[in-house]
Design an enzyme around this catalytic site. Structure first.
Site, PDB file in Angstrom:
ATOM      1  N   ASN A 153       0.860  -1.184   0.000  1.00 48.22           N
ATOM      2  CA  ASN A 153       0.000   0.000   0.000  1.00 48.22           C
ATOM      3  C   ASN A 153       0.895   1.232   0.000  1.00 48.22           C
ATOM      4  O   ASN A 153       1.490   1.564   1.019  1.00 48.22           O
ATOM      5  CB  ASN A 153      -0.907  -0.021   1.240  1.00 48.22           C
ATOM      6  N   TRP A 154       0.970   1.895  -1.142  1.00 47.96           N
ATOM      7  CA  TRP A 154       1.881   3.034  -1.270  1.00 47.96           C
ATOM      8  C   TRP A 154       1.335   4.298  -0.600  1.00 47.96           C
ATOM      9  O   TRP A 154       2.049   5.289  -0.491  1.00 47.96           O
ATOM     10  CB  TRP A 154       2.153   3.335  -2.736  1.00 47.96           C
ATOM     11  N   LYS A 155       0.067   4.271  -0.213  1.00 46.81           N
ATOM     12  CA  LYS A 155      -0.571   5.475   0.364  1.00 46.81           C
ATOM     13  C   LYS A 155      -0.356   6.648  -0.583  1.00 46.81           C
ATOM     14  O   LYS A 155      -0.411   6.450  -1.793  1.00 46.81           O
ATOM     15  CB  LYS A 155      -0.020   5.714   1.780  1.00 46.81           C
ATOM     16  N   GLU A 191      -5.103  -4.661  10.580  1.00 43.18           N
ATOM     17  CA  GLU A 191      -4.102  -3.618  10.760  1.00 43.18           C
ATOM     18  C   GLU A 191      -4.389  -2.881  12.063  1.00 43.18           C
ATOM     19  O   GLU A 191      -5.184  -1.919  12.075  1.00 43.18           O
ATOM     20  CB  GLU A 191      -4.149  -2.630   9.584  1.00 43.18           C
ATOM     21  N   HIS A 200      -9.397   1.312   4.798  1.00 42.55           N
ATOM     22  CA  HIS A 200      -8.131   1.505   5.527  1.00 42.55           C
ATOM     23  C   HIS A 200      -8.356   2.439   6.711  1.00 42.55           C
ATOM     24  O   HIS A 200      -9.160   3.369   6.631  1.00 42.55           O
ATOM     25  CB  HIS A 200      -7.070   2.081   4.581  1.00 42.55           C
ATOM     26  N   GLY A 253       2.734   2.509  10.842  1.00 37.99           N
ATOM     27  CA  GLY A 253       3.701   3.588  10.717  1.00 37.99           C
ATOM     28  C   GLY A 253       4.386   3.957  12.029  1.00 37.99           C
ATOM     29  O   GLY A 253       5.049   4.988  12.113  1.00 37.99           O
ATOM     30  N   GLY A 283       5.080   1.410   4.641  1.00 37.39           N
ATOM     31  CA  GLY A 283       6.394   2.033   4.457  1.00 37.39           C
ATOM     32  C   GLY A 283       7.425   1.138   3.784  1.00 37.39           C
ATOM     33  O   GLY A 283       8.144   1.580   2.876  1.00 37.39           O
ATOM     34  N   SER A 296       3.705  -1.817  10.403  1.00 40.06           N
ATOM     35  CA  SER A 296       5.151  -1.832  10.656  1.00 40.06           C
ATOM     36  C   SER A 296       5.789  -3.181  10.321  1.00 40.06           C
ATOM     37  O   SER A 296       6.750  -3.584  10.970  1.00 40.06           O
ATOM     38  CB  SER A 296       5.459  -1.430  12.107  1.00 40.06           C
ATOM     39  N   GLU A 318      -6.709   4.819   7.784  1.00 42.77           N
ATOM     40  CA  GLU A 318      -6.488   6.241   7.481  1.00 42.77           C
ATOM     41  C   GLU A 318      -7.726   6.854   6.833  1.00 42.77           C
ATOM     42  O   GLU A 318      -8.026   8.033   7.042  1.00 42.77           O
ATOM     43  CB  GLU A 318      -5.231   6.393   6.612  1.00 42.77           C
TER      44      GLU A 318
HETATM   45  P1  13P Z   1       3.181   0.588   7.672  1.00 44.79           P
HETATM   46  O1  13P Z   1       3.712  -0.711   7.092  1.00 44.79           O
HETATM   47  O2  13P Z   1       3.895   1.792   7.146  1.00 44.79           O
HETATM   48  O3  13P Z   1       3.087   0.542   9.157  1.00 44.79           O
HETATM   49  O4  13P Z   1       1.674   0.740   7.119  1.00 44.79           O
HETATM   50  C1  13P Z   1       0.803  -0.324   7.228  1.00 44.79           C
HETATM   51  C2  13P Z   1      -0.408  -0.008   6.451  1.00 44.79           C
HETATM   52  O5  13P Z   1      -1.180   0.868   6.824  1.00 44.79           O
HETATM   53  C3  13P Z   1      -0.647  -0.748   5.207  1.00 44.79           C
HETATM   54  O6  13P Z   1      -1.926  -0.501   4.703  1.00 44.79           O
END
Ligand code: 13P
Length: 234
Positions: free
Chosen positions: A6-8, A160, A90, A166, A218, A196, A92
């Site tokens: 997931n590149w966000k 998640e 997600h 993150g 990330g 993470s 976020e």
């Molecule tokens: P991180 O791997 O950066 O913690 O993010 C996880 C995530 O939200 C994947 O959708």
């Protein structure tokens, strides 16, 4: 095993194309691999990965086919681009953009009806875990998704924990296993772990019997670390 990146909100079309061309050449082992670029970079990723087994998915999808929904993208639009699936719900989106169990359910239903694969995300906040509410929160989130996916289609869930995203604070393998096993008592589909996850902690998490892959944030942004996680999974 499914490993999704997931590149966000990272990588425009030029950077996405370069990344995907490098990913084609990387040693990934034998797991299923998906990349999830921002909307504007999907076409570049699809073009760069044409003829490979690596799939491209979006990060969200709207429930309507078209209409007055400024800023949204529909399932047929994604299909037209050659996109195979999408992330939905997600944390976020839930935290920062007002996504609710109801809107998540609507998005899941529409995506599955239009033959998009779905990675639907669930997870408790740190405060909810501290208050002993983890199972209640997961049950509510998973039940909403289950009700929207009667035929299941190509549905996987991603556990998640919000406190692990993150933050560098990965769930322990035991904690992840317990959450995944609980989720599967409500909806028996593959469950990815996210939060993470890095090459050096992937092996222990992916070795858990109910961890069926990973949704990587990330550590998916560099080809080397993403490929290393794929190799651990394989
Ligand atoms: P991180 O791997 O950066 O913690 O993010 C996880 C995530 O939200 C994947 O959708």
């Amino acid at each position: 095993m499914l490993i999704a990146g997931n590149w966000k909100m990272f990588k425009g079309p030029a950077e996405a194309g370069a990344y995907c061309r490098a990913l084609r050449e990387a040693e990934l082992g034998s797991c299923d691999v998906v990349v999830c670029p921002p909307f504007v970079s999907l076409a570049a990723a699809v073009a760069a990965l044409a003829g490979t087994e690596i799939a491209v998915a979006a990060q969200n999808v709207h429930w309507a086919l078209e209409g007055a929904f400024t800023g949204e993208v529909s399932a047929p639009m994604l299909r037209e681009l050659g996109v195979y699936g999408t992330i939905v719900g997600h944390s976020e989106r839930r935290q920062f953009f007002g996504e609710t169990d109801e809107t998540v359910a609507s998005r899941v239903r529409a995506a599955l009806e239009h033959d998009l694969g779905v990675i639907a995300c669930v997870g408790e906040t740190g405060a909810q875990r501290a208050a002993g509410e983890t199972e209640a929160v997961l049950a509510r989130q998973v039940e909403a998704i289950a009700a929207a996916s009667p035929g299941r289609g190509q549905l996987v869930l991603a556990y998640e924990p919000v406190w692990a995203i993150g933050s560098g604070k990965t769930a322990t393998p035991e904690l992840a296993q317990a959450a995944h096993a609980f989720i599967k008592t409500i909806l028996d589909v593959p469950v990815l772990y996210g939060g993470s996850l890095k090459p050096d902690n992937a092996t222990a998490l992916l070795a858990q019997p109910d961890v069926d892959g990973a949704l990587v944030g990330g550590a998916s942004l560099e080809v080397e670390s993403f490929a290393a996680i794929c190799r651990e999974a394989a």
